[in-house]
Design a protein around this motif. Structure first.
Motif, PDB file in Angstrom:
ATOM      1  N   LEU A  78       6.470  16.241   3.944  1.00  0.00           N
ATOM      2  CA  LEU A  78       6.578  14.724   3.933  1.00  0.00           C
ATOM      3  C   LEU A  78       7.584  14.451   5.264  1.00  0.00           C
ATOM      4  CD1 LEU A  78       7.762  13.837   0.320  1.00  0.00           C
ATOM      5  CD2 LEU A  78       5.639  13.762   1.297  1.00  0.00           C
ATOM      6  N   VAL A  79       8.570  15.006   5.783  1.00  0.00           N
ATOM      7  CA  VAL A  79       8.994  14.556   6.551  1.00  0.00           C
ATOM      8  C   VAL A  79       8.640  14.876   7.913  1.00  0.00           C
ATOM      9  CG1 VAL A  79      11.534  14.816   7.736  1.00  0.00           C
ATOM     10  CG2 VAL A  79      11.430  15.240   5.301  1.00  0.00           C
ATOM     11  N   LEU A 103       5.919  12.230   8.707  1.00  0.00           N
ATOM     12  CA  LEU A 103       6.501  10.965   9.234  1.00  0.00           C
ATOM     13  C   LEU A 103       7.140  11.020  10.572  1.00  0.00           C
ATOM     14  CD1 LEU A 103       7.064   8.249   7.777  1.00  0.00           C
ATOM     15  CD2 LEU A 103       9.201   9.065   7.086  1.00  0.00           C
ATOM     16  N   TYR A 152       8.480  -5.534  -6.748  1.00  0.00           N
ATOM     17  CA  TYR A 152       7.998  -4.270  -6.529  1.00  0.00           C
ATOM     18  C   TYR A 152       6.466  -4.214  -6.410  1.00  0.00           C
ATOM     19  CZ  TYR A 152       7.193   0.690  -6.361  1.00  0.00           C
ATOM     20  OH  TYR A 152       6.884   1.995  -5.967  1.00  0.00           O
ATOM     21  N   ALA A 206       1.810  -3.340   0.469  1.00  0.00           N
ATOM     22  CA  ALA A 206       1.577  -1.986   1.536  1.00  0.00           C
ATOM     23  C   ALA A 206       0.140  -1.307   1.286  1.00  0.00           C
ATOM     24  CB  ALA A 206       2.679  -0.962   1.118  1.00  0.00           C
ATOM     25  N   GLY A 236      -2.608  -1.003   4.352  1.00  0.00           N
ATOM     26  CA  GLY A 236      -2.874   0.002   4.924  1.00  0.00           C
ATOM     27  C   GLY A 236      -4.269   0.649   4.444  1.00  0.00           C
ATOM     28  N   LEU A 268       2.586   0.623  10.565  1.00  0.00           N
ATOM     29  CA  LEU A 268       2.310   0.957   9.197  1.00  0.00           C
ATOM     30  C   LEU A 268       3.197   1.926   8.473  1.00  0.00           C
ATOM     31  CD1 LEU A 268      -1.499   1.192   9.366  1.00  0.00           C
ATOM     32  CD2 LEU A 268      -0.422  -0.376   8.792  1.00  0.00           C
ATOM     33  N   ALA A 300       5.812   1.304   5.273  1.00  0.00           N
ATOM     34  CA  ALA A 300       5.810   2.375   4.338  1.00  0.00           C
ATOM     35  C   ALA A 300       7.423   2.538   3.850  1.00  0.00           C
ATOM     36  CB  ALA A 300       5.328   3.638   4.557  1.00  0.00           C
ATOM     37  N   THR A 334       8.911  -0.362   2.131  1.00  0.00           N
ATOM     38  CA  THR A 334       8.351  -0.269   0.889  1.00  0.00           C
ATOM     39  C   THR A 334       9.196   0.682   0.071  1.00  0.00           C
ATOM     40  OG1 THR A 334       6.314  -0.533   1.552  1.00  0.00           O
ATOM     41  CG2 THR A 334       6.405  -0.031  -0.783  1.00  0.00           C
ATOM     42  N   LEU A 335       9.498   1.787   0.372  1.00  0.00           N
ATOM     43  CA  LEU A 335      10.271   2.893  -0.153  1.00  0.00           C
ATOM     44  C   LEU A 335      11.481   2.203  -0.498  1.00  0.00           C
ATOM     45  CD1 LEU A 335       9.174   6.181   1.250  1.00  0.00           C
ATOM     46  CD2 LEU A 335       8.336   4.927  -0.925  1.00  0.00           C
ATOM     47  N   LYS A 341      11.934  -0.311  -2.940  1.00  0.00           N
ATOM     48  CA  LYS A 341      11.499   0.299  -4.383  1.00  0.00           C
ATOM     49  C   LYS A 341      12.607   0.968  -4.928  1.00  0.00           C
ATOM     50  CE  LYS A 341       9.825   4.473  -6.419  1.00  0.00           C
ATOM     51  NZ  LYS A 341       9.282   4.738  -7.737  1.00  0.00           N
ATOM     52  N   THR A 342      13.738   1.813  -4.117  1.00  0.00           N
ATOM     53  CA  THR A 342      14.630   2.162  -4.501  1.00  0.00           C
ATOM     54  C   THR A 342      15.654   1.321  -5.139  1.00  0.00           C
ATOM     55  OG1 THR A 342      14.204   3.958  -2.849  1.00  0.00           O
ATOM     56  CG2 THR A 342      16.449   3.936  -3.821  1.00  0.00           C
ATOM     57  N   TRP A 387      17.206   0.397  -8.689  1.00  0.00           N
ATOM     58  CA  TRP A 387      18.761   0.414  -9.027  1.00  0.00           C
ATOM     59  C   TRP A 387      19.232  -1.021  -9.610  1.00  0.00           C
ATOM     60  CZ3 TRP A 387      22.139  -2.956  -6.143  1.00  0.00           C
ATOM     61  CH2 TRP A 387      23.744  -2.680  -6.553  1.00  0.00           C
TER      62      TRP A 387
END
Lengths: 286, 278
Positions: A25-26, A29, A196, A203, A207, A249, A253, A256-257, A260-261, A265
Motif C-alpha cells: 500500500l505505502v 502511493l 461518506y 472518488a 477514477g 487522483l 483518494a 476520501t480516506l 471516511k475515518t 468517528w
C-alpha cells in the motif's frame, strides 16, 4: 490469565503485517508522488496546466457532477423503500442494486456499447436523429453512473435499518408531513453516512477506468477523462505528465480516506450519544 | 397482483421511493443487461463455443481466473493476519494503518497500475532487487497477481475484522481454563467462528479480481497467450468490431460473477443461520 500470544509472537505478527502493508500500500502511493515530482515542481505544474490535461480534468468534473447527484437521489429513494418498508422481493431488489459491483467494468462498458451502438435498435434511432451517446460525453456519464450505482444505497440501508423508525413515527404523530419528517428527522440522522456514500461515489466516478475506456473512444481533448489521459501519457513515456495527473487522483483518494475515518468517528460518537440519552431518559423516568 | 404488497406502515412515500428506485434500476442496470442478453441470444451455441474455445480466449480466461484465485488465496491469508493484528494488538499509528487499508477502494485502478509497474520494473524501487534474484514481476503473469492482490486487499480484512471484534473473550478464557494452549484455541475456537467471514471476503476478493482491468493492463505486458487478461480480449475484439466475439467472452465472465455472487449469498445465509442458532 493468558488470553493473548507471547510477546515475541505478537511482535513478529505485527511486523509481518506492517511489512506487507508497507510493500503493497505505502510504496505504490509514495511512488505516485515521487515520480510526479521527480523532475521538480515546475515540470509538475506544467504537466497539469497543459491544454489536454485541463480538458481531461474538466470532463472528469462534469461526469462526476452529473453522476453523483443522480446516484444520490436514487440511493436515498432506494434506502427509504428498503429500510422503512417490508415488501415481497426486497432481497431480490437489494441483490440487483449490488449487481454493478460484481460486473467487470469492461463488461459494463460493453453492455452500453451493445445498447447504444449502431447495431442496436436504440442506436439506429439515435443515429437517425444525430444523437451520439457512445464515444461521446453521455456514454461516459452513463458508464460512470453504472459503476457507482450501489454506493449511496449501500451506505444508507444498514444505517437506516439500525436506527429504526421510532423517531420518524413520533414526528408523524406530532403532525409533521412526510417531507418534513424526511428533511428534519431522517436526513439529519443519516447525514454522515450519506456524506461518506457521496464521497465514495465521487472518488469512484472520477477514477473509473475500464468502463469509461470502452465507451469513450479516446478522443484527445474531447472524450478523455483524467484516468484515460494518464494512460495515454504513460504509453507515450511521458512519465512526469502521467504521474502528475495520477497524483491529483491519489490526493482525491487520500481525502476520501480521511473523510471516511472522520465519518466513522462521528457515527460512533452519535451512537454513543444516543445510548447516553436513552440511559438518561430511563433514569429520569425511574 | 400481490407481487410487491407492503406490510402496513405509518410512514409515507413507499410508492414514490420504490417506484423511483425501480425506474432507475431498470434504466441504468437492467436495460444494459438486456442488451447483452439479446446480443448473446443471437449468437447461437456453435458460434458461442467456437468463440470461447479459441486458444487466445481460453488462455486469457484461464489467466484471469487463475491469477484471481491466487490473489484471493494470498489475501485470505494476509488479510486474516492484518485483521487479527488490527483487532488484537496495539501499536503506534494503528488508526492510521486501519484507515489506509481502504486505499485500494479509493485509489483509481489506473493510478495503481502505473505505480505498481514503475515499482516492479527492472529498474524500479523493488524490481531492481528482485531482478538479480531471477524474479521478474513487471510484464509477467506474476505482475498480474501482484496488481490483483493490491485491488482486492481490503475485502478479507473488512469482512473478518468485525467478526474478530465481536468474538467473546469468555470463550477463550474458558478454553484456557480447560487447559487448551493458544494454538488449540485458535484452531478450535477462533478459526471456526471466523471461517464464514473469511470465505465470504475471499469470494468477494476473487470476484473483484477476475473482472479487474485498469491496474492490470499496465503491469501485464499483454503478451497474447501469456499475459493477456480476459477483459483486454473483450476490448481488443471490440476495437476490431468483433461484437459477437466480445459478447461471448463477456457472457462467460458474467456467468462466473453470478456464480460467485450466488456463493457469497449462500455463505452469508450460512453465517446468519449460525449466528441465529447461538
Amino acid at each position: 490469565m493468558q488470553t493473548t500470544e507471547s510477546r515475541p509472537v505478537r511482535f513478529a505478527l505485527t511486523a509481518l503485517t506492517l511489512a506487507f502493508l508497507g510493500v503493497f500500500l505505502v510504496v505504490p502511493l509514495a511512488a505516485v508522488f515521487w515520480e510526479a515530482l521527480s523532475k521538480g515542481w515546475d515540470l509538475y505544474a506544467a504537466a497539469l496546466v497543459e491544454y489536454e490535461a485541463w480538458q481531461a480534468i474538466k470532463l472528469t468534473l462534469i461526469a462526476a457532477a452529473i453522476a453523483v447527484p443522480l446516484n444520490l437521489v436514487f440511493g436515498v429513494a432506494a434506502a427509504w423503500a428498503i429500510a422503512r418498508f417490508d415488501f415481497r422481493g426486497k432481497s431480490l431488489l437489494t441483490t440487483l442494486i449490488d449487481l454493478p459491483f460484481s460486473v467487470s467494468p469492461v463488461v459494463a462498458g460493453l453492455m452500453y456499447v451493445l445498447l447504444f451502438g449502431v447495431n442496436s435498435a436504440i442506436g439506429g434511432w439515435l443515429a437517425a436523429h444525430d444523437i451520439q451517446i457512445i464515444f461521446a460525453v453521455p456514454g461516459i456519464v452513463l458508464a460512470t453512473v453504472f459503476v457507482t450505482f450501489p454506493f449511496v444505497a449501500r451506505e444508507l440501508i444498514p444505517l437506516m435499518q439500525a436506527q429504526g423508525q421510532e423517531e420518524e413515527q413520533a414526528a408523524l404523530v406530532l403532525g409533521a408531513s412526510g417531507w418534513q419528517t424526511f428533511w428534519r428527522v431522517t436526513l439529519p440522522n443519516v447525514k454522515w453516512g450519506l456524506l461518506y456514500g457521496v464521497i465514495l461515489t465521487n472518488a469512484r466516478a472520477m477514477g473509473e477506468f475500464g468502463a469509461v475506456s470502452v465507451v469513450s473512444g479516446h478522443i484527445r481533448g474531447e472524450t478523455n477523462t483524467i484516468p484515460l489521459h494518464v494512460e495515454i501519457l504513460y504509453n507515450e513515456y511521458n512519465f512526469v505528465g502521467a504521474f502528475a495527473c495520477a497524483s491529483i487522483l491519489a490526493l482525491l483518494a487520500l481525502v476520501t480516506l480521511a473523510v471516511k475515518t472522520y465519518v466513522e468517528w462521528r457515527i460512533e460518537r452519535q451512537h454513543t450519544a444516543s445510548l447516553i440519552r436513552t440511559q438518561q431518559a430511563r433514569e429520569a423516568l425511574a | 397482483m400481490n407481487l410487491i404488497a407492503k406490510r402496513y406502515s405509518v410512514l409515507p412515500g413507499f410508492g414514490l421511493s420504490l417506484g423511483y428506485a425501480l425506474f432507475w434500476l431498470g434504466l441504468i442496470v437492467l436495460l444494459p443487461f438486456a442488451a447483452l442478453a439479446l446480443t448473446a441470444s443471437t449468437l447461437g451455441w456453435t458460434a458461442f463455443i467456437e468463440q470461447v474455445s479459441a486458444p487466445r480466449v481460453l488462455a486469457s480466461l484461464q489467466l484471469s481466473f487463475g491469477a484471481a484465485l491466487i490473489a484471493a488465496a494470498v489475501n485470505a491469508l494476509m488479510g486474516f493476519l492484518v485483521a487479527w493484528v488490527l483487532v488484537r494488538y496495539t501499536f503506534p499509528g494503528k488508526r492510521f494503518v486501519d484507515a489506509l487499508i481502504d486505499l485500494p477502494f479509493a485509489l483509481p485502478t489506473a493510478v495503481a497500475g502505473i505505480a505498481l509497474t514503475t515499482i516492479y520494473a527492472p529498474n524500479g524501487w523493488l524490481g531492481r532487487y528482485l531482478e538479480p534474484l531471477g524474479v521478474k514481476v513487471a510484464f509477467t503473469p506474476l505482475g498480474i497477481v501482484v496488481a490483483l492482490i493490491f485491488v482486492s486487499l481490503p475485502f478479507v480484512v473488512r469482512t473478518v475484522q468485525p467478526v474478530l471484534e465481536d468474538l467473546e473473550k469468555e470463550l477463550e478464557e474458558a478454553a484456557t481454563c480447560l487447559g487448551a494452549d493458544r494454538w488449540q484455541i485458535f484452531r478450535r475456537v477462533i478459526f471456526p467462528a471466523v471461517l464464514p467471514a473469511l470465505l465470504t471476503g475471499s469470494a468477494m476478493a476473487f470476484a473483484r479480481a477476475t473482472g479487474e482491468f485498469g491496474s492490470v493492463i499496465f503491469i501485464a505486458g499483454n503478451i497474447p497467450l501469456v499475459s493477456e487478461i480476459a477483459p483486454l480480449i473483450i476490448i481488443s475484439k471490440l476495437e476490431q468490431f468483433d461484437v459477437a466475439g466480445a459478447t461471448a467472452v463477456a457472457v462467460v465472465m458474467l456467468a462466473l460473477s453470478f456464480f460467485v455472487l450466488f456463493l457469497i449469498n449462500l455463505l452469508q445465509w450460512w453465517t446468519a443461520r449460525r449466528h441465529g442458532m447461538k
